[in-house]
Design a protein around this motif. Structure first.
Motif, mmCIF file in Angstrom:
data_model
loop_
_atom_site.group_PDB
_atom_site.id
_atom_site.type_symbol
_atom_site.label_atom_id
_atom_site.label_comp_id
_atom_site.label_asym_id
_atom_site.label_seq_id
_atom_site.Cartn_x
_atom_site.Cartn_y
_atom_site.Cartn_z
ATOM 1 N N MET A 149 0.827 -1.208 0.000
ATOM 2 C CA MET A 149 0.000 0.000 0.000
ATOM 3 C C MET A 149 0.861 1.258 0.000
ATOM 4 N N LEU A 150 1.930 1.245 0.800
ATOM 5 C CA LEU A 150 2.818 2.406 0.873
ATOM 6 C C LEU A 150 3.602 2.588 -0.426
ATOM 7 N N GLN A 151 3.986 1.477 -1.049
ATOM 8 C CA GLN A 151 4.641 1.567 -2.365
ATOM 9 C C GLN A 151 3.695 2.234 -3.370
ATOM 10 N N GLU A 152 2.434 1.821 -3.331
ATOM 11 C CA GLU A 152 1.444 2.393 -4.244
ATOM 12 C C GLU A 152 1.231 3.879 -3.952
ATOM 13 N N ALA A 153 1.244 4.226 -2.651
ATOM 14 C CA ALA A 153 1.077 5.634 -2.260
ATOM 15 C C ALA A 153 2.181 6.497 -2.871
ATOM 16 N N HIS A 154 3.426 6.027 -2.817
ATOM 17 C CA HIS A 154 4.549 6.764 -3.403
ATOM 18 C C HIS A 154 4.370 6.914 -4.911
ATOM 19 N N SER A 155 3.929 5.847 -5.553
ATOM 20 C CA SER A 155 3.719 5.869 -6.997
ATOM 21 C C SER A 155 2.643 6.887 -7.381
ATOM 22 N N LEU A 156 1.538 6.917 -6.636
ATOM 23 C CA LEU A 156 0.451 7.854 -6.900
ATOM 24 C C LEU A 156 0.908 9.291 -6.660
ATOM 25 N N LEU A 157 1.679 9.480 -5.579
ATOM 26 C CA LEU A 157 2.194 10.815 -5.235
ATOM 27 C C LEU A 157 3.086 11.350 -6.360
ATOM 28 N N ARG A 158 3.945 10.478 -6.894
ATOM 29 C CA ARG A 158 4.837 10.872 -7.992
ATOM 30 C C ARG A 158 4.044 11.274 -9.241
ATOM 31 N N ASN A 159 2.834 10.704 -9.361
ATOM 32 C CA ASN A 159 1.991 11.004 -10.524
ATOM 33 C C ASN A 159 1.016 12.154 -10.264
ATOM 34 N N GLY A 160 1.275 12.902 -9.202
ATOM 35 C CA GLY A 160 0.493 14.107 -8.936
ATOM 36 C C GLY A 160 -0.847 13.874 -8.273
ATOM 37 N N ILE A 161 -1.072 12.695 -7.729
ATOM 38 C CA ILE A 161 -2.337 12.397 -7.044
ATOM 39 C C ILE A 161 -2.244 12.861 -5.591
ATOM 40 N N ASP A 162 -3.311 13.525 -5.120
ATOM 41 C CA ASP A 162 -3.368 13.975 -3.715
ATOM 42 C C ASP A 162 -3.723 12.768 -2.840
ATOM 43 N N ILE A 163 -2.689 12.112 -2.344
ATOM 44 C CA ILE A 163 -2.900 10.923 -1.500
ATOM 45 C C ILE A 163 -2.394 11.197 -0.091
ATOM 46 N N LYS A 164 -3.150 10.689 0.887
ATOM 47 C CA LYS A 164 -2.748 10.880 2.284
ATOM 48 C C LYS A 164 -2.892 9.558 3.047
ATOM 49 N N ILE A 165 -2.123 9.448 4.117
ATOM 50 C CA ILE A 165 -2.208 8.262 4.985
ATOM 51 C C ILE A 165 -3.220 8.548 6.083
ATOM 52 N N GLY A 166 -4.357 7.853 6.027
ATOM 53 C CA GLY A 166 -5.371 8.015 7.077
ATOM 54 C C GLY A 166 -5.016 7.179 8.293
ATOM 55 N N TYR A 167 -4.531 5.958 8.029
ATOM 56 C CA TYR A 167 -4.087 5.076 9.127
ATOM 57 C C TYR A 167 -3.189 3.995 8.528
ATOM 58 N N ILE A 168 -2.052 3.819 9.122
ATOM 59 C CA ILE A 168 -1.161 2.723 8.706
ATOM 60 C C ILE A 168 -0.594 2.058 9.940
ATOM 61 N N GLU A 169 -0.428 0.753 9.891
ATOM 62 C CA GLU A 169 0.166 0.001 11.009
ATOM 63 C C GLU A 169 1.412 -0.688 10.485
ATOM 64 N N THR A 170 2.592 -0.123 10.823
ATOM 65 C CA THR A 170 3.851 -0.700 10.323
ATOM 66 C C THR A 170 4.361 -1.828 11.211
ATOM 67 N N HIS A 171 3.818 -1.943 12.444
ATOM 68 C CA HIS A 171 4.282 -2.943 13.430
ATOM 69 C C HIS A 171 5.803 -2.849 13.623
ATOM 70 N N ASN A 172 6.321 -1.632 13.431
ATOM 71 C CA ASN A 172 7.775 -1.356 13.564
ATOM 72 C C ASN A 172 8.638 -2.233 12.656
ATOM 73 N N ARG A 173 8.039 -2.686 11.546
ATOM 74 C CA ARG A 173 8.843 -3.435 10.567
ATOM 75 C C ARG A 173 9.668 -2.440 9.767
ATOM 76 N N LYS A 174 10.987 -2.629 9.809
ATOM 77 C CA LYS A 174 11.923 -1.643 9.278
ATOM 78 C C LYS A 174 11.605 -1.231 7.834
ATOM 79 N N GLU A 175 11.459 -2.230 6.946
ATOM 80 C CA GLU A 175 11.229 -1.938 5.531
ATOM 81 C C GLU A 175 9.952 -1.128 5.331
#
Length: 373
Positions: free
Chosen positions: A38-64
């Protein structure tokens, strides 16, 4: 009256076009990489000029996964004080007020803190979609309501946080994040899913190869059925094909009723069909005579059926078969689902006039009878 109906139809079309698009990433378990994708897709959309925001994400402190948050606009969570503790939840109103084109909402099956506007996060998501905002979300296969008993058999765990199947059916796109069991277990051993102190416990419990294989199969089947639905909805229909309409018949037997409801929901989901749940109240089960616990179980089962997208029908009739056949005719039912009788099926057919009459009438009217065990 016709003018009013036409106007309402047009209004419905307008409302539908205003709704946000809904994409769900589905996986067989924690750690397959849903949040990462999902985060990879968010970066891709952002690069394409889409207004995308993170409403809620749970990384579970996973480094990557955590590193991918860098550079993405995040809507701050709201703080709630509950039982003396300061807790955080997704700020639904802030998302609606900001009106991004796309919002990422992780953990679709999450239960909100008591006192929140909505009890479940999937309800928050529906509200955001209604506001015309596109949503990308994620869920694990074990959180799907109609699979609850299957998951319990596979893992020996009853999953408490669940989403109704019709939430998945609302999705415009469902994407499976698939890994082999070896790949998933390697990710676990490398510390990419849980911290080191939890790895062995996970290997002993949830992350057993045979369990992962079964969960993987369920996830693949679920996404395959979503594709079938999409084809049926978007490819011109052959009018000669029969449109399935299911009727699930339940009694006050709580355990059997739950099995029938969940399995009928899966069938309805597979065929992308309308379905109903019928309870025939005989005089011996009138509200004055039926035990309170049975009444409570019945109400809970009606609620479960409604959550899974069924129309709940309750009728009073001395003759169960008559009541079933009447609804079959009224609703133009193509398939009737019943629970497995306590006796062997052969004995029931030979000894029960009710069952024989139901079977004869359904077969003569080209209606299928499915016995769910």
């Amino acid at each position: 009256m016709e003018k009013e109906n036409n106007a309402q139809h047009f209004l419905d079309l307008i409302q539908k076009s205003r709704k946000g698009k809904f994409k769900i990433y589905i996986g067989m378990s924690a750690g397959v990489g849903k949040s990462f994708r999902m985060l990879q897709e968010a970066h891709s959309l952002l690069r394409n000029g889409i207004d995308i925001k993170i409403g809620y994400i749970e990384t579970h402190n996973r480094k990557e996964t955590h590193e991918l948050l860098e550079g993405l606009p995040i809507i701050p969570r709201r703080t709630i004080f509950y039982k003396g503790k300061q807790l955080e939840e997704m700020d639904v109103q802030a998302i609606i007020n900001l009106r991004p084109e796309v919002v990422i909402v992780d953990e679709l099956a999450h239960s909100n803190i008591e006192g929140s506007k909505n009890e479940k996060r999937w309800q928050d998501v529906l509200e955001i979609l209604e506001a015309g905002i596109n949503v990308i979300s994620a869920v694990n296969i074990q959180h799907i309501e109609s699979l609850n008993q299957d998951i319990k058999q596979i893992t020996n765990v009853e999953v408490k946080e669940r989403i109704p199947d019709n939430v998945l059916r609302l999705a415009d796109e469902v994407v499976n994040i698939d890994l082999t069991s070896d790949e998933l277990i390697n990710r676990l051993k490398e510390g990419k899913i849980y911290t080191e102190d939890k790895i062995q416990m996970a290997l002993n419990n949830f992350f057993k190869p045979n369990q992962i294989l079964q969960l993987r199969e369920l996830a693949l089947k679920e996404v395959a059925s979503q594709v079938v639905r999409k084809v049926e909805n978007e490819v011109p229909k052959n009018i000669a094909l029969r449109q399935e309409k299911l009727l699930a018949c339940i009694s006050s037997n709580d355990k059997t009723a739950k099995i029938v409801i969940r399995k009928a929901a899966r069938l309805a989901s597979y065929y992308n069909s309308d379905w109903s749940v019928l309870y025939v109240q005989t005089p011996k089960e009138s509200s004055e005579k039926i035990a309170l616990d049975k009444q409570r179980h019945l109400i809970n089962n009606f609620k479960l059926a409604a959550e899974l997208g069924a129309e709940v029908i309750k009728v009073e009739n001395k003759k169960i078969t008559d009541a079933i056949l009447k609804i079959v005719e009224q609703k133009q039912i193509t398939t009737v689902c019943i629970g497995k009788p306590h006796l062997s099926l052969l004995k029931v057919i030979l000894s029960t006039s009710i069952f024989k009459r139901l079977l004869n009438n359904l077969s003569s009217s080209n209606v299928d009878l499915v016995i769910l065990s």
